[in-house]
Design an enzyme around this catalytic site. Sequence first.
Site, PDB file in Angstrom:
ATOM      1  CG  ASP A   9      10.891  -3.549   3.253  1.00  0.00           C
ATOM      2  OD1 ASP A   9      10.315  -4.478   2.977  1.00  0.00           O
ATOM      3  OD2 ASP A   9      11.260  -4.008   4.091  1.00  0.00           O
ATOM      4  CB  CYS A  66       8.430  -3.024   4.865  1.00  0.00           C
ATOM      5  SG  CYS A  66       7.235  -3.014   6.556  1.00  0.00           S
ATOM      6  CB  THR A  68       4.692  -6.090   9.354  1.00  0.00           C
ATOM      7  OG1 THR A  68       5.548  -5.494   9.209  1.00  0.00           O
ATOM      8  CG2 THR A  68       5.236  -7.516   9.607  1.00  0.00           C
ATOM      9  N   GLY A  69       4.556  -4.077   7.533  1.00  0.00           N
ATOM     10  CA  GLY A  69       3.903  -2.329   7.531  1.00  0.00           C
ATOM     11  C   GLY A  69       4.287  -2.286   8.189  1.00  0.00           C
ATOM     12  N   GLY A  71       7.870  -1.576  10.476  1.00  0.00           N
ATOM     13  CA  GLY A  71       9.103  -0.689  10.539  1.00  0.00           C
ATOM     14  C   GLY A  71       9.268   0.867   9.530  1.00  0.00           C
ATOM     15  CG  HIS A  99     -11.519  10.212  14.267  1.00  0.00           C
ATOM     16  ND1 HIS A  99     -11.676   9.306  14.856  1.00  0.00           N
ATOM     17  CD2 HIS A  99     -11.872  10.357  13.502  1.00  0.00           C
ATOM     18  CE1 HIS A  99     -12.839   8.906  14.832  1.00  0.00           C
ATOM     19  NE2 HIS A  99     -12.985  10.061  13.730  1.00  0.00           N
ATOM     20  CG  ASN A 100      -5.421   9.299  12.854  1.00  0.00           C
ATOM     21  OD1 ASN A 100      -5.919   8.501  12.556  1.00  0.00           O
ATOM     22  ND2 ASN A 100      -5.425  10.041  14.780  1.00  0.00           N
ATOM     23  NE  ARG A 110       7.963 -10.661   3.737  1.00  0.00           N
ATOM     24  CZ  ARG A 110       9.259 -10.297   4.209  1.00  0.00           C
ATOM     25  NH1 ARG A 110       9.402 -10.621   5.610  1.00  0.00           N
ATOM     26  NH2 ARG A 110      10.593 -10.681   3.256  1.00  0.00           N
ATOM     27  NE  ARG A 133     -14.262  14.217  18.292  1.00  0.00           N
ATOM     28  CZ  ARG A 133     -14.789  13.660  17.511  1.00  0.00           C
ATOM     29  NH1 ARG A 133     -15.221  15.149  16.635  1.00  0.00           N
ATOM     30  NH2 ARG A 133     -14.776  13.314  16.805  1.00  0.00           N
ATOM     31  CG  HIS A 134     -10.993  14.343  14.540  1.00  0.00           C
ATOM     32  ND1 HIS A 134     -10.815  13.611  15.429  1.00  0.00           N
ATOM     33  CD2 HIS A 134     -12.373  14.285  14.244  1.00  0.00           C
ATOM     34  CE1 HIS A 134     -11.814  12.745  15.429  1.00  0.00           C
ATOM     35  NE2 HIS A 134     -12.731  13.144  14.745  1.00  0.00           N
ATOM     36  NE  ARG A 137      -8.555  14.766  20.638  1.00  0.00           N
ATOM     37  CZ  ARG A 137     -10.026  14.175  20.942  1.00  0.00           C
ATOM     38  NH1 ARG A 137     -10.443  13.766  19.703  1.00  0.00           N
ATOM     39  NH2 ARG A 137     -10.861  14.919  21.273  1.00  0.00           N
TER      40      ARG A 137
HETATM   41  C1  RB5 Z   1      12.412  -8.094   6.068  1.00  0.00           C
HETATM   42  O1  RB5 Z   1      12.689  -8.563   5.964  1.00  0.00           O
HETATM   43  C2  RB5 Z   1      11.210  -6.535   7.387  1.00  0.00           C
HETATM   44  O2  RB5 Z   1      11.915  -7.299   8.767  1.00  0.00           O
HETATM   45  C3  RB5 Z   1      10.513  -6.186   6.774  1.00  0.00           C
HETATM   46  O3  RB5 Z   1      10.365  -5.593   5.785  1.00  0.00           O
HETATM   47  C4  RB5 Z   1       9.270  -5.524   8.164  1.00  0.00           C
HETATM   48  O4  RB5 Z   1       8.476  -6.029   7.699  1.00  0.00           O
HETATM   49  C5  RB5 Z   1      10.248  -4.846   9.239  1.00  0.00           C
HETATM   50  O5  RB5 Z   1       9.546  -4.110   9.565  1.00  0.00           O
END
Ligand code: RB5
Length: 144
Positions: A9, A66, A68-69, A71, A99-100, A110, A133-134, A137
């Site tokens: 995004d 995104c 934070t990664g 969403g 593992h995953n 950010r 084992r992985h 799962r």
């Molecule tokens: C967008 O402002 C922000 O919410 C999105 O990039 C992300 O961090 C959501 O998890």
Amino acid sequence: MKKIAVASDHGGYLLKEKVKKHLMDRGFEIIDLGTDSEESVDYPVYGKACGEAVASGRADLGVVVCGTGIGISIAANKVKGIRCGLCTSVEMAHLAKQHNNANILALGGRTTDAGLAVKIVDQWLDTEFEGGRHQRRINMLDQM
Ligand code: RB5
């Protein structure tokens, strides 16, 4: 060479571009699913697009970004067959593959600087899945 789908995004756009360049420099074929600027967009659209590209086999692996990664990883994980791991350290990237067998890596544009992000990407790409084992799962995840 493997094909890697990348998507973000607006909050992840700048880091997505840096990761994309790094992946191209490493010789991967890139499928860029957007977004293409810092103009506000909705991360579920891009997480879903990347998830579908990987689940369908159009791409071998994916990277989503995104702010934070969080969403965009939630969105990608809604697609059946996707194991998207949000990684904030090289150790997490190692374990996400070992593992995953994470088929999509999520990063926070950010929250993780570009220098660390490319180390995370490289660790994830260069680590082998351990199986055993992985795998059992992961099979359980596939049944959900
Ligand atoms: C967008 O402002 C922000 O919410 C999105 O990039 C992300 O961090 C959501 O998890």
